[in-house]
Write a protein that holds these residues in place. Structure first.
Motif, PDB file in Angstrom:
ATOM      1  N   SER A 169      14.334 -60.467   1.934  1.00  0.00           N
ATOM      2  CA  SER A 169      13.772 -60.175   0.612  1.00  0.00           C
ATOM      3  C   SER A 169      12.291 -59.826   0.669  1.00  0.00           C
ATOM      4  CB  SER A 169      13.988 -61.370  -0.322  1.00  0.00           C
ATOM      5  OG  SER A 169      13.411 -62.545   0.221  1.00  0.00           O
ATOM      6  N   GLY A 170      11.609 -60.177   1.749  1.00  0.00           N
ATOM      7  CA  GLY A 170      10.210 -59.804   1.907  1.00  0.00           C
ATOM      8  C   GLY A 170       9.220 -60.854   1.421  1.00  0.00           C
ATOM      9  N   ALA A 173       8.791 -61.530  -2.595  1.00  0.00           N
ATOM     10  CA  ALA A 173       9.874 -62.311  -3.202  1.00  0.00           C
ATOM     11  C   ALA A 173       9.768 -63.780  -2.834  1.00  0.00           C
ATOM     12  CB  ALA A 173      11.227 -61.758  -2.766  1.00  0.00           C
ATOM     13  N   ASP A 191       3.089 -55.208   4.274  1.00  0.00           N
ATOM     14  CA  ASP A 191       3.966 -54.704   3.226  1.00  0.00           C
ATOM     15  C   ASP A 191       4.742 -55.872   2.624  1.00  0.00           C
ATOM     16  OD1 ASP A 191       5.928 -53.554   1.631  1.00  0.00           O
ATOM     17  OD2 ASP A 191       6.369 -51.940   3.048  1.00  0.00           O
ATOM     18  N   THR A 193       7.082 -55.946   0.429  1.00  0.00           N
ATOM     19  CA  THR A 193       8.481 -55.709   0.070  1.00  0.00           C
ATOM     20  C   THR A 193       9.354 -55.429   1.286  1.00  0.00           C
ATOM     21  OG1 THR A 193       8.077 -53.346  -0.275  1.00  0.00           O
ATOM     22  CG2 THR A 193       7.793 -54.797  -2.175  1.00  0.00           C
TER      23      THR A 193
END
Length: 226
Positions: A169-170, A173, A191, A193
């Motif tokens: 989910s990164g 999240a 990053d 995401t």
């Protein structure tokens, strides 16, 4: 703050698990890697989730859908994780699917652990350690993956207050899960995401007074979250 969400608590016991499908040594697998590596990364995620819940693994359950030939290779991958942190290998039990021959590899690793540190409120600065990687990047950019050895040393020495693995989910999240705010934003050189695959990056909370010590311990893969 919330307790780590991907762990199930049963009294003093903590249960964590991770699985992989289509990754391994079968002809139709989408990612071709040795079974040992597949199991190592699944065990890595489950171990990080144990640590996030304040637990130490006491037993391993291996769910093998790839056939009898893969069992020993999966066990070796799990063993690699505990060798990495210099810990004794917990006992392993589980099952292999032998009635049906699967066209793709599939495996799950479940850890049962005893909780040694209860979840509690804490204050401090948040950081990322590692780089979000997934797929082939996990194999080609190993030097950018958060080290289990480095993390284990930091948690045992008291350098870190909390550890929170990042998955597919990164970062953003997971940050929103920690803060319990679905609209919360965060600034990072990474990053937010991008998938972190088998938790190649983790979130860490540390006392602001230990910033210099943390930078020395974790090196260039440590970045502040703001």
């Amino acid at each position: 703050m919330t307790a780590y969400r991907n762990a199930m608590q049963l009294g003093d016991w903590i249960v964590t698990t991770d699985n992989s499908g289509g990754i391994g040594e079968k002809m139709d697998d989408l990612v071709a890697v040795p079974d040992q590596i597949t199991a190592r990364f699944a065990a890595r995620v489950a171990l990080l989730e144990q640590w996030a819940a304040g637990a130490e693994p006491a037993a391993v359950l291996l769910h093998n859908f790839s056939g009898d030939a893969s069992w020993d290779r999966y066990c070796e991958g799990i063993r690699d994780v505990f060798d990495e942190i210099g810990a004794a290998m917990p006992p392993i039990s589980g099952s292999s699917e032998t009635n049906m021959s699967m066209r793709q590899s599939a495996v799950a690793v479940t850890l049962l652990g005893k909780q040694t540190v209860e979840s509690s409120e804490s204050t401090g600065d948040w950081y990322t350690y590692g780089t979000p990687l997934s797929g082939e990047e996990v194999l080609t950019k190993g030097s950018e993956i958060a080290s289990l050895t480095v993390l284990d040393e930091a948690r045992r020495s008291g350098l870190i207050q909390r550890l929170w693995p990042v998955g597919s989910s990164g970062i953003l999240a997971e940050w929103r899960a920690i803060t319990e705010d679905p609209n919360r934003l965060v600034t990072s050189p990474l990053d937010g995401t991008c998938s972190a695959g088998p938790s190649t990056v983790v979130l860490l909370q540390m006392d602001s007074e230990k910033r210099a010590e943390a930078k020395h311990h974790f090196g260039s893969l440590l970045h502040p979250l703001k």
